[in-house]
Design a protein around this motif. Structure first.
Motif, PDB file in Angstrom:
ATOM      1  N   ASP A 183      -7.589  -5.213  -3.667  1.00 19.98           N
ATOM      2  CA  ASP A 183      -7.034  -3.996  -4.268  1.00 19.98           C
ATOM      3  C   ASP A 183      -5.505  -3.991  -4.258  1.00 19.98           C
ATOM      4  O   ASP A 183      -4.881  -3.494  -5.193  1.00 19.98           O
ATOM      5  CB  ASP A 183      -7.540  -2.750  -3.544  1.00 19.98           C
ATOM      6  CG  ASP A 183      -9.018  -2.489  -3.785  1.00 19.98           C
ATOM      7  OD1 ASP A 183      -9.600  -3.125  -4.696  1.00 19.98           O
ATOM      8  OD2 ASP A 183      -9.588  -1.660  -3.058  1.00 19.98           O
ATOM      9  N   SER A 184      -4.901  -4.529  -3.201  1.00 13.47           N
ATOM     10  CA  SER A 184      -3.446  -4.508  -3.066  1.00 13.47           C
ATOM     11  C   SER A 184      -2.775  -5.762  -3.614  1.00 13.47           C
ATOM     12  O   SER A 184      -1.551  -5.836  -3.650  1.00 13.47           O
ATOM     13  CB  SER A 184      -3.071  -4.343  -1.589  1.00 13.47           C
ATOM     14  OG  SER A 184      -3.608  -3.147  -1.083  1.00 13.47           O
ATOM     15  N   GLY A 185      -3.581  -6.767  -3.984  1.00 13.42           N
ATOM     16  CA  GLY A 185      -3.012  -8.011  -4.499  1.00 13.42           C
ATOM     17  C   GLY A 185      -2.271  -8.813  -3.442  1.00 13.42           C
ATOM     18  O   GLY A 185      -1.314  -9.520  -3.747  1.00 13.42           O
ATOM     19  N   VAL A 186      -2.716  -8.734  -2.202  1.00 14.52           N
ATOM     20  CA  VAL A 186      -2.074  -9.440  -1.096  1.00 14.52           C
ATOM     21  C   VAL A 186      -2.941 -10.626  -0.686  1.00 14.52           C
ATOM     22  O   VAL A 186      -4.110 -10.466  -0.362  1.00 14.52           O
ATOM     23  CB  VAL A 186      -1.874  -8.500   0.113  1.00 14.52           C
ATOM     24  CG1 VAL A 186      -1.332  -9.252   1.313  1.00 14.52           C
ATOM     25  CG2 VAL A 186      -0.964  -7.349  -0.261  1.00 14.52           C
ATOM     26  N   MET A 226       0.816  -1.199   0.000  1.00 13.98           N
ATOM     27  CA  MET A 226       0.000   0.000   0.000  1.00 13.98           C
ATOM     28  C   MET A 226       0.859   1.263   0.000  1.00 13.98           C
ATOM     29  O   MET A 226       0.355   2.351   0.224  1.00 13.98           O
ATOM     30  CB  MET A 226      -0.950  -0.007   1.197  1.00 13.98           C
ATOM     31  CG  MET A 226      -1.985  -1.114   1.128  1.00 13.98           C
ATOM     32  SD  MET A 226      -3.094  -1.191   2.554  1.00 13.98           S
ATOM     33  CE  MET A 226      -3.928   0.364   2.441  1.00 13.98           C
ATOM     34  N   GLY A 227       2.167   1.106  -0.202  1.00 15.30           N
ATOM     35  CA  GLY A 227       3.028   2.261  -0.329  1.00 15.30           C
ATOM     36  C   GLY A 227       3.722   2.704   0.946  1.00 15.30           C
ATOM     37  O   GLY A 227       4.358   3.744   0.977  1.00 15.30           O
ATOM     38  N   TYR A 228       3.643   1.927   1.998  1.00 10.14           N
ATOM     39  CA  TYR A 228       4.293   2.309   3.242  1.00 10.14           C
ATOM     40  C   TYR A 228       5.741   1.839   3.274  1.00 10.14           C
ATOM     41  O   TYR A 228       6.066   0.752   2.812  1.00 10.14           O
ATOM     42  CB  TYR A 228       3.563   1.705   4.450  1.00 10.14           C
ATOM     43  CG  TYR A 228       2.199   2.292   4.664  1.00 10.14           C
ATOM     44  CD1 TYR A 228       2.062   3.511   5.289  1.00 10.14           C
ATOM     45  CD2 TYR A 228       1.063   1.634   4.227  1.00 10.14           C
ATOM     46  CE1 TYR A 228       0.806   4.067   5.493  1.00 10.14           C
ATOM     47  CE2 TYR A 228      -0.189   2.181   4.419  1.00 10.14           C
ATOM     48  CZ  TYR A 228      -0.301   3.396   5.057  1.00 10.14           C
ATOM     49  OH  TYR A 228      -1.539   3.944   5.258  1.00 10.14           O
ATOM     50  N   SER A 232       9.994  -0.681   0.268  1.00  7.00           N
ATOM     51  CA  SER A 232       9.742  -2.035  -0.229  1.00  7.00           C
ATOM     52  C   SER A 232       8.857  -2.808   0.738  1.00  7.00           C
ATOM     53  O   SER A 232       8.736  -2.458   1.907  1.00  7.00           O
ATOM     54  CB  SER A 232      11.060  -2.787  -0.415  1.00  7.00           C
ATOM     55  OG  SER A 232      11.630  -3.082   0.849  1.00  7.00           O
ATOM     56  N   ARG A 233       8.256  -3.891   0.237  1.00  8.88           N
ATOM     57  CA  ARG A 233       7.417  -4.723   1.117  1.00  8.88           C
ATOM     58  C   ARG A 233       8.218  -5.279   2.280  1.00  8.88           C
ATOM     59  O   ARG A 233       7.733  -5.388   3.384  1.00  8.88           O
ATOM     60  CB  ARG A 233       6.803  -5.881   0.320  1.00  8.88           C
ATOM     61  CG  ARG A 233       5.540  -5.513  -0.354  1.00  8.88           C
ATOM     62  CD  ARG A 233       4.802  -6.734  -0.821  1.00  8.88           C
ATOM     63  NE  ARG A 233       3.588  -6.301  -1.477  1.00  8.88           N
ATOM     64  CZ  ARG A 233       2.695  -7.119  -1.965  1.00  8.88           C
ATOM     65  NH1 ARG A 233       2.878  -8.401  -1.905  1.00  8.88           N
ATOM     66  NH2 ARG A 233       1.611  -6.651  -2.533  1.00  8.88           N
ATOM     67  N   LYS A 268     -11.598  -6.364   0.707  1.00  6.74           N
ATOM     68  CA  LYS A 268     -11.440  -5.360  -0.358  1.00  6.74           C
ATOM     69  C   LYS A 268     -10.000  -4.874  -0.450  1.00  6.74           C
ATOM     70  O   LYS A 268      -9.450  -4.743  -1.550  1.00  6.74           O
ATOM     71  CB  LYS A 268     -12.369  -4.163  -0.110  1.00  6.74           C
ATOM     72  CG  LYS A 268     -13.826  -4.454  -0.336  1.00  6.74           C
ATOM     73  CD  LYS A 268     -14.657  -3.227   0.014  1.00  6.74           C
ATOM     74  CE  LYS A 268     -16.125  -3.581   0.096  1.00  6.74           C
ATOM     75  NZ  LYS A 268     -16.933  -2.468   0.613  1.00  6.74           N
ATOM     76  N   LEU A 269      -9.390  -4.591   0.691  1.00  4.42           N
ATOM     77  CA  LEU A 269      -8.001  -4.124   0.692  1.00  4.42           C
ATOM     78  C   LEU A 269      -7.051  -5.185   0.145  1.00  4.42           C
ATOM     79  O   LEU A 269      -6.100  -4.870  -0.580  1.00  4.42           O
ATOM     80  CB  LEU A 269      -7.584  -3.711   2.105  1.00  4.42           C
ATOM     81  CG  LEU A 269      -8.208  -2.431   2.634  1.00  4.42           C
ATOM     82  CD1 LEU A 269      -7.933  -2.264   4.127  1.00  4.42           C
ATOM     83  CD2 LEU A 269      -7.704  -1.229   1.854  1.00  4.42           C
ATOM     84  N   MET A 270      -7.301  -6.445   0.495  1.00 11.33           N
ATOM     85  CA  MET A 270      -6.461  -7.534  -0.012  1.00 11.33           C
ATOM     86  C   MET A 270      -6.564  -7.638  -1.529  1.00 11.33           C
ATOM     87  O   MET A 270      -5.548  -7.792  -2.223  1.00 11.33           O
ATOM     88  CB  MET A 270      -6.867  -8.860   0.650  1.00 11.33           C
ATOM     89  CG  MET A 270      -6.504  -8.930   2.119  1.00 11.33           C
ATOM     90  SD  MET A 270      -7.166 -10.406   2.931  1.00 11.33           S
ATOM     91  CE  MET A 270      -6.321 -11.705   2.052  1.00 11.33           C
TER      92      MET A 270
END
Length: 129
Positions: free
Chosen positions: A104-107, A1-3, A6-7, A100-102
């Protein structure tokens, strides 16, 4: 999510015995100048205000200003009202929002199909006189 860049560098799991209610820490920026504390609850029952209050207390113990409380179930109205009236910024993410977040983020999800939608290209046919 951009935090946190890198992941790999964005956060760390810390949940274990004696974690004082904190399951993870996310760096809000690449330098880690500010962090967001995470608590996750895999529950079937509704998460009530006492759980949210305990998490707020855990944040106080870390001298933290921000936290995210995630559950696979839902939050009670009292829990949602409580976070609106405290100084700390706590975001509540229920099971539906988590899904939804998963996505949207592909996680934690796998793409199984992609659909292409086509429209008629009017330029192809042109204006014949």
């Amino acid at each position: 999510m951009g935090y946190g860049g890198s992941r790999k560098d964005a956060g760390q799991a810390v949940g274990q015995s004696g974690d004082e209610g904190i399951d993870g820490i996310i760096k809000e920026d690449r330098l880690g100048l500010d962090v967001v504390y995470i608590q996750a609850k895999r529950w079937n029952n509704t998460v009530g205000r006492p759980v949210v209050q305990a998490f707020a207390g855990s944040l106080e113990g870390q001298r933290a200003r921000k936290g995210v409380l995630i559950t696979t179930s839902d939050f009670s109205r009292e829990a949602r009202d409580y976070v609106k009236h405290i100084e700390k910024k706590i975001v509540l993410i229920d099971g539906g929002e988590l899904a939804k977040l998963m996505i949207d983020s592909g996680v934690g999800v796998t793409e199984v199909a992609t659909y292409t939608v086509k429209r008629l290209d009017l330029d192809y046919f042109g204006d014949e006189e």
